[in-house]
Scaffold this motif. Sequence first.
Motif, PDB file in Angstrom:
ATOM      1  N   UNK A  82       0.819  -1.224   0.000  1.00 23.85           N
ATOM      2  CA  UNK A  82       0.000   0.000   0.000  1.00 23.85           C
ATOM      3  C   UNK A  82       0.846   1.265   0.000  1.00 23.85           C
ATOM      4  N   UNK A  83       1.962   1.233  -0.728  1.00 23.26           N
ATOM      5  CA  UNK A  83       2.858   2.381  -0.809  1.00 23.26           C
ATOM      6  C   UNK A  83       2.832   2.963  -2.220  1.00 23.26           C
ATOM      7  N   UNK A  84       2.774   4.284  -2.297  1.00 26.05           N
ATOM      8  CA  UNK A  84       2.830   4.960  -3.589  1.00 26.05           C
ATOM      9  C   UNK A  84       3.763   6.161  -3.512  1.00 26.05           C
ATOM     10  N   UNK A  85       4.271   6.563  -4.668  1.00 29.65           N
ATOM     11  CA  UNK A  85       5.001   7.823  -4.795  1.00 29.65           C
ATOM     12  C   UNK A  85       3.948   8.871  -5.129  1.00 29.65           C
ATOM     13  N   UNK A  86       3.787   9.894  -4.308  1.00 34.02           N
ATOM     14  CA  UNK A  86       2.687  10.849  -4.526  1.00 34.02           C
ATOM     15  C   UNK A  86       2.794  11.625  -5.827  1.00 34.02           C
ATOM     16  N   UNK A  87       3.992  11.814  -6.337  1.00 33.46           N
ATOM     17  CA  UNK A  87       4.163  12.555  -7.576  1.00 33.46           C
ATOM     18  C   UNK A  87       4.335  11.628  -8.775  1.00 33.46           C
ATOM     19  N   UNK A  88       4.107  10.341  -8.615  1.00 36.80           N
ATOM     20  CA  UNK A  88       4.235   9.377  -9.698  1.00 36.80           C
ATOM     21  C   UNK A  88       5.667   8.946  -9.930  1.00 36.80           C
ATOM     22  N   UNK A  89       6.542   9.886 -10.183  1.00 41.92           N
ATOM     23  CA  UNK A  89       7.974   9.611 -10.334  1.00 41.92           C
ATOM     24  C   UNK A  89       8.743  10.726  -9.664  1.00 41.92           C
TER      25      UNK A  89
ATOM     26  N   UNK B  30      22.264  12.859  -1.360  1.00 41.38           N
ATOM     27  CA  UNK B  30      21.556  11.644  -0.930  1.00 41.38           C
ATOM     28  C   UNK B  30      20.173  11.601  -1.557  1.00 41.38           C
ATOM     29  N   UNK B  31      19.819  10.431  -2.059  1.00 41.24           N
ATOM     30  CA  UNK B  31      18.520  10.213  -2.702  1.00 41.24           C
ATOM     31  C   UNK B  31      17.523   9.740  -1.662  1.00 41.24           C
ATOM     32  N   UNK B  32      16.362  10.370  -1.686  1.00 36.58           N
ATOM     33  CA  UNK B  32      15.249  10.011  -0.815  1.00 36.58           C
ATOM     34  C   UNK B  32      14.064   9.616  -1.693  1.00 36.58           C
ATOM     35  N   UNK B  33      13.277   8.664  -1.252  1.00 30.92           N
ATOM     36  CA  UNK B  33      12.041   8.318  -1.943  1.00 30.92           C
ATOM     37  C   UNK B  33      10.874   8.902  -1.165  1.00 30.92           C
ATOM     38  N   UNK B  34      10.045   9.703  -1.855  1.00 28.39           N
ATOM     39  CA  UNK B  34       8.819  10.218  -1.250  1.00 28.39           C
ATOM     40  C   UNK B  34       7.795   9.096  -1.309  1.00 28.39           C
ATOM     41  N   UNK B  35       7.257   8.708  -0.170  1.00 32.84           N
ATOM     42  CA  UNK B  35       6.267   7.631  -0.142  1.00 32.84           C
ATOM     43  C   UNK B  35       5.075   8.024   0.709  1.00 32.84           C
TER      44      UNK B  35
END
Length: 179
Positions: free
Chosen positions: A104-111, A127-132
């Motif tokens: 049930x995880x999504x990236x709010x901006x799609x990419x 540093x790379x972060x993933x928005x979830x």
Amino acid sequence: MKRGFEIVSKYAQDGLTLPGRATKKAAGYDFCAREDFVLPSIWKRNFIRILWMLFHKKAPTEIDYLNGQKDLKPYLVPTGIKAYMAENEFLMLANRSSNPLKRNLILPNGVGIVDADYYNNESNEGEIFFQLINFGLKDITIKKGERIGQGIFMPYLLADNDLGPKKERTGGFGSSGVK
């Protein structure tokens, strides 16, 4: 060296793994979480309250909206990884296909887009972060080393009449856009 990944220097001794492809023909490099991370569910008290009010045709106040909006915010899951690439490339961050179905995880901006000049920036070394966002009913604990998303190196093209930007990147995450 044209493109690749490195561990952010302050995490060099933390046992992190560089992103890798799962199969020979996979386009995406799997990124893992740098540390254990709790990703709260969006279905918190304030968000549910607004839905209840709207369903019952009651007008939420501005404070209700602000409090509900806090429950919908994405969280930045750290990777401890940075990426280098050519000037005419970017790293596209995408969701793993299993994230929405199983977690049930999504990236709010799609990419997400990681520009070449994000590498070794002065704010966070790139540093790379993933928005979830967790749209599941329960909070999720992402464990250190667990795969959270994928990155795909991509070239880009410029418009014929592109005059080029006038400023240089001076910061980290989100610094090239609206603050």
